[in-house]
Structures are given as structure tokens and as C-alpha cells.
Write a protein that holds these residues in place. Structure first.
Motif, PDB file in Angstrom:
ATOM      1  N   MET A 300       0.874  -1.166   0.000  1.00 11.73           N
ATOM      2  CA  MET A 300       0.000   0.000   0.000  1.00 11.73           C
ATOM      3  C   MET A 300       0.912   1.217   0.000  1.00 11.73           C
ATOM      4  O   MET A 300       1.970   1.216   0.622  1.00 11.73           O
ATOM      5  N   GLN A 301       0.475   2.276  -0.663  1.00 13.76           N
ATOM      6  CA  GLN A 301       1.336   3.434  -0.798  1.00 13.76           C
ATOM      7  C   GLN A 301       1.387   4.275   0.474  1.00 13.76           C
ATOM      8  O   GLN A 301       2.436   4.764   0.877  1.00 13.76           O
ATOM      9  N   THR A 302       0.251   4.449   1.144  1.00 14.09           N
ATOM     10  CA  THR A 302       0.192   5.295   2.335  1.00 14.09           C
ATOM     11  C   THR A 302      -0.646   4.625   3.414  1.00 14.09           C
ATOM     12  O   THR A 302      -1.395   3.671   3.140  1.00 14.09           O
ATOM     13  N   GLU A 303      -0.550   5.158   4.626  1.00 14.26           N
ATOM     14  CA  GLU A 303      -1.372   4.655   5.715  1.00 14.26           C
ATOM     15  C   GLU A 303      -2.855   4.914   5.436  1.00 14.26           C
ATOM     16  O   GLU A 303      -3.711   4.112   5.840  1.00 14.26           O
ATOM     17  N   ASP A 304      -3.161   6.016   4.767  1.00 16.02           N
ATOM     18  CA  ASP A 304      -4.558   6.302   4.423  1.00 16.02           C
ATOM     19  C   ASP A 304      -5.111   5.264   3.452  1.00 16.02           C
ATOM     20  O   ASP A 304      -6.307   4.936   3.503  1.00 16.02           O
ATOM     21  N   ASP A 305      -4.254   4.729   2.565  1.00 18.36           N
ATOM     22  CA  ASP A 305      -4.704   3.660   1.662  1.00 18.36           C
ATOM     23  C   ASP A 305      -5.150   2.438   2.469  1.00 18.36           C
ATOM     24  O   ASP A 305      -6.132   1.780   2.136  1.00 18.36           O
ATOM     25  N   ILE A 306      -4.396   2.146   3.522  1.00 18.56           N
ATOM     26  CA  ILE A 306      -4.740   0.996   4.364  1.00 18.56           C
ATOM     27  C   ILE A 306      -6.060   1.237   5.077  1.00 18.56           C
ATOM     28  O   ILE A 306      -6.962   0.394   5.057  1.00 18.56           O
ATOM     29  N   SER A 307      -6.181   2.395   5.732  1.00 17.93           N
ATOM     30  CA  SER A 307      -7.406   2.676   6.490  1.00 17.93           C
ATOM     31  C   SER A 307      -8.608   2.772   5.566  1.00 17.93           C
ATOM     32  O   SER A 307      -9.713   2.348   5.928  1.00 17.93           O
TER      33      SER A 307
END
Length: 509
Positions: A300-307
Motif C-alpha cells: 500500500m502506498q500510504t497509511e490512508d490507503d490501508i485505512s
């Protein structure tokens, strides 16, 4: 008053995290609104579903205003072991007012206790005996009604006299609380109204919840007192119907007690996930562990992508906030061990755990071969669709997307179904629906399925979304399947490890 909730705090021995859902503005608005009722009594209903964060909101709100207003927090559920809610409410009010040294504490306390004693349910048997003894002239021990023709008349007279005393005591109680509030706010250090926050009423025994509402409405209609009672109002209505019958108009009944109401809006689940301490647990590296799994092949590119992806899954299964928290906690536990961070594809664990929380029977049917005979030889796709058809409609297309990137560097060159060669050294962004991913996951666990991994899944996904973009879906689905191929090659035939991790949050093999 301090409505800056951007930092962690502690209140009543409870750790309260920083407000990530921007709810401080609601507390500030409601405080300003309720302050306008300082000259009257109000009973205000804060409505929210279970797990929506009512307790956090009330405690943080109570803490924020306690330097200006007398305020107390009461957990009704923790106190419903008592038969009498009056003990709980009076005790907390007196405890709060006693903190103000400029008041006549001892005198006020003694008067309040004396005047409320007559209303305690525990005192009733003794009071009845006393009334009978006083007004009939007879000892109740060994007493027989048939021995006294005029007993009914005397008992009625005694009851009326006791009722008159109760009415006087009630007025005296209201006067002493009103005077005490005036004393407490006379110095200007605090101001009216006094806020009494009552939490978890919907979780109490139905009879206790009803008695508390009755008591608040009739005993505490005191100018300067504002009650904020937090409930899952729909659940509270069920509790009331359990006492009065299913045809009882519980909604109308509750309107007798509440002057006003406010519904605490449920946040987007992706925002809620970002707000959880377990998600950003630095010590475990949970959120960073999810950014690269499968030895870095799936990322995943960013933590926001995960969330956002986790939020899409939670929305698809229509989780409330409490269930979402349970789900996150299980995923957090699954990645505590360092060996699990590269060994397992987190998205598979997330979806499998979500299915298990949503419906245990469906989880067993989909992932345990001993249960798969219940499918009655129906193709796995049809089982998934029949199981989640309602969810598929309810979730909506915009809420069920998962996005991640695949770098299948370990797999060499591959080909799309249209003959285009795929260079395994490049990174491809993949977008897939939750339902399509479940279909692929089931095909991986069930060897009987004959899904063509590089075409039919794309067609199924296109059908799910009612689109005609088969070629686009083929490329996206191809990326997903490369990821699935990778973790399949890593664990070989030990597919059951995923089940062990989901069920016990521990890799037992």
C-alpha cells in the motif's frame, strides 16, 4: 471551558485518546444550547448506536465543562445491581456539590438524605410497619386482618398521611438542592446549570431503566439541573416493550421524559479506523506492517490507503463502531509476531476475520472443508452471492473498493488473457471490489472450484458491478491473482494457517 480535544487525556481513571472524529464541536454546541436552560430543568437524550463512542463523548464533554459548571458522570449499567436508581443519582449529585467549600455542606447533606430516605424502595417495608403501628395502634408481628373490622379505614388514613409527608419531603428535597446549587455558584467560580451525564441506560435491566427515567422526571425537575442521558434509543424502546408488551408505543412513552434529543452521527469507518490507537500502535508497527506484506510483493502506498481499504471492508459488512474495534484488535494481535508480517497477506486475514465476525456459519462453510458439504454442490460463487446478496446491495459500489499495488518480481513474465505480456518488474495498481476479492479467496481455499484465475474472475467482477469493462477488470483481476499466486507459493498447502491465525490470532503451524 476547554473544548480542545486534540490531545490525549485521562478522566475518571479512563484514558481518552485525542479526538480524531472532530466531535468536540458537538459538545461545544450542545453546551451553549443547554446553558440557555439554567433557570429550568431539562432532560436531554443523546442518541447513538452501540459502539458509536457515546461513553468517550460524554466523559470528554463532562471533563471539558467541569471547570465552569457543576458536572458529574454516572454509568447506569455499572450501578444497576442496585434495586434503586435513586441511590446512585442522589449519591453522585451530593458528591459533586460537596466539592464546593463555600456551601453549607453538612446541613445540606443531612437535609437531602433525610428527605430522600422516604423514597428509597429498601425503606418501604419498614415504613409500612411503622405506619401501621403508628396509626392503627397495633404491632404488625402476628397481626391478622380479620381481627380488626376498621383496619382498612385506618390503613387508608395512614397511607394518606404518609403520602402527605412524602409530598412535603419531596418539596424540601428540591428546595435544598436548589439552594445548594445557588450557594455553589454564588462565588462566580462556577455557574448554572449543573450537568448530570447518565450513560449506558439502554444496557440496564428494563425495569431499572424505566425506574431511573421515572425518578429523574418526577424527583429531579429542579431548576438548574440538566440531565443528559445517552442511549441507543431504539434498543431502549425494545427494553420498554419487554416490560409493557410489544404493541406498546415505546417511542411516544419516551417523549414523556425527554425535552430534547440529539443523534450522534456515525463517522465514516475509514475515519474511525484512523482514529484508533491500535491502528497507529508505534510499538507494534501495525500500520507500517500492513503497508508491505508478502515479502514486499504486495504493498500500500500510504497509511490512508490501508485505512480506506479496511474501511471499505467494514462498510461492506455493515459493522458498527464496536465491531470494527473488535476486528481491528484481532488484526493487531495477528501481526504481533514478526514472522507473520511477511508470511501473511494482510488483506486475506482482514476479509476472513470480517466474515467470521459477521457470520460464523458462513465463515465455516467458506473456509473449512468439513463444512463445505453444506454447499450442496453449488459453485462457490453462488454460495458467496447468496450469502452476501443483501450486503452487496446495502454497501453500495462506492463503499466496497480495495486498492493496493502488486510488484510480482518473484514470478517472472506473465501474460494477460488478451495476449499482452506483463513485465513482472513493474508495479501495477489494483482496484477490486470486496465481493470479488471474497470470490477469489474462496476459490483459493476450495480445490473443487474451477475458476479461471485470469478471465472468469474478471467477468464475475464485471457482473457484480454491472459493467462492460471486461478488459479493464481483466488487468485488475490479473494483479490480484498474481498476489494470490504469490502467497499461495509461499505457504504451499498450509492454507489452514490462515484459519488458525483468524481463529486464535496465532500461527500454530
Amino acid at each position: 471551558m476547554n473544548f480542545y480535544w486534540a490531545k490525549d487525556t485521562t478522566y475518571l481513571d479512563t484514558r481518552l485518546d485525542a479526538d480524531q472524529l472532530d466531535r468536540a464541536k458537538y459538545a461545544e454546541f450542545l453546551t451553549n444550547y443547554l446553558e440557555s436552560f439554567s433557570g429550568s430543568s431539562q432532560v436531554f437524550n443523546l442518541n447513538a448506536e452501540w459502539g458509536a463512542g457515546k461513553t468517550y463523548f460524554l466523559k470528554r464533554w463532562c471533563q471539558s465543562i467541569s471547570d465552569v459548571h457543576p458536572a458529574t458522570y454516572i454509568d447506569a449499567w455499572r450501578n444497576d445491581f442496585s434495586d434503586d436508581p435513586l441511590l446512585t443519582v442522589v449519591g453522585e449529585i451530593l458528591k459533586t456539590l460537596e466539592k464546593y467549600p463555600n456551601t453549607k455542606v453538612e446541613k445540606n447533606r443531612a437535609t437531602a438524605l433525610r428527605t430522600t430516605g422516604r423514597f428509597l424502595k429498601q425503606a418501604t417495608p419498614a415504613l409500612i410497619k411503622g405506619v401501621v403501628r403508628t396509626y392503627s395502634g397495633f404491632d404488625t408481628d402476628g397481626f391478622k386482618l380479620e381481627d380488626f373490622d376498621d383496619f382498612s379505614e385506618k390503613l387508608m388514613s395512614a397511607a394518606l398521611s404518609d403520602h402527605s409527608k412524602k409530598s412535603k419531603d419531596l418539596e424540601d428535597f428540591k428546595k435544598v438542592i436548589k439552594a445548594w446549587l445557588k450557594e455553589a455558584t454564588a462565588s462566580g467560580r462556577s455557574q448554572l446549570p449543573m450537568f448530570i451525564f447518565i450513560d449506558e441506560l439502554d444496557r440496564c435491566r428494563p425495569t431499572y431503566a424505566i425506574e431511573l427515567l421515572e425518578m429523574v422526571k418526577h424527583l429531579f425537575d429542579i431548576p438548574g439541573l440538566v440531565f443528559v442521558i445517552a442511549t441507543n434509543t431504539e434498543q431502549l424502546q425494545h427494553s420498554i416493550k419487554a416490560v409493557y408488551g410489544q404493541d406498546f408505543d415505546a417511542n411516544r412513552y419516551l417523549k414523556r421524559f425527554f425535552n430534547r434529543g440529539f443523534t450522534l452521527k456515525k463517522p465514516r469507518l475509514s475515519d474511525y479506523i484512523r482514529s484508533r490507537r491500535s491502528f497507529y500502535a508505534v510499538a507494534s508497527g501495525f500500520h507500517t506492517a500492513l503497508m508491505r506484506t508478502g515479502d514486499g510483493a504486495i504493498c500500500m502506498q500510504t497509511e490512508d490507503d490501508i485505512s480506506d481499504s479496511l474501511g471499505s471492508i467494514a462498510e461492506f459488512f455493515q459493522f458498527d463502531l464496536r465491531t470494527t474495534e473488535q476486528w481491528l484488535t484481532q488484526l493487531y494481535a495477528s501481526f504481533l509476531e514478526e514472522k507473520n508480517k511477511n508470511k501473511y497477506f494482510w488483506l486475506c486475514l482482514a476479509v476472513m476475520s470480517a466474515i467470521k465476525l459477521h457470520d460464523e456459519n458462513s465463515y465455516q462453510q467458506l473456509f473449512h472443508k468439513s463444512y463445505q458439504h453444506k454447499w450442496n454442490d453449488k459453485p462457490g460463487l453462488e454460495v458467496v452471492r447468496s450469502t452476501y446478496s443483501d450486503l452487496q446491495v446495502a454497501a453500495g459500489d462506492s463503499l466496497k473498493k480495495i486498492e493496493f499495488s502488486v510488484t510480482p518480481k518473484h514470478l517472472g513474465s506473465q501474460e494477460f488473457d488478451n495476449g499482452t505480456e506483463f513485465d513482472g518488474t513493474l508495479e501495477y495498481k489494483c482496484e477490486v471490489s470486496v465481493l470479488a476479492f471474497i470470490i477469489q479467496l474462496v476459490s483459493f481455499f476450495d480445490e473443487r472450484q474451477s475458476f479461471n484465475k485470469h478471465s472468469s474472475i474478471a467477468e464475475q467482477a464485471a457482473d457484480v458491478y454491472r459493467r462492460n469493462e471486461v478488459d479493464t477488470w481483466a488487468r485488475k483481476s490479473f494483479c490480484v491473482n498474481l498476489a494470490m499466486d504469490y502467497f499461495e507459493s509461499q505457504i504451499g498447502t498450509k492454507k489452514i494457517n490462515y484459519c488458525s491465525l483468524v481463529e486464535l490470532a496465532s500461527d500454530l503451524e
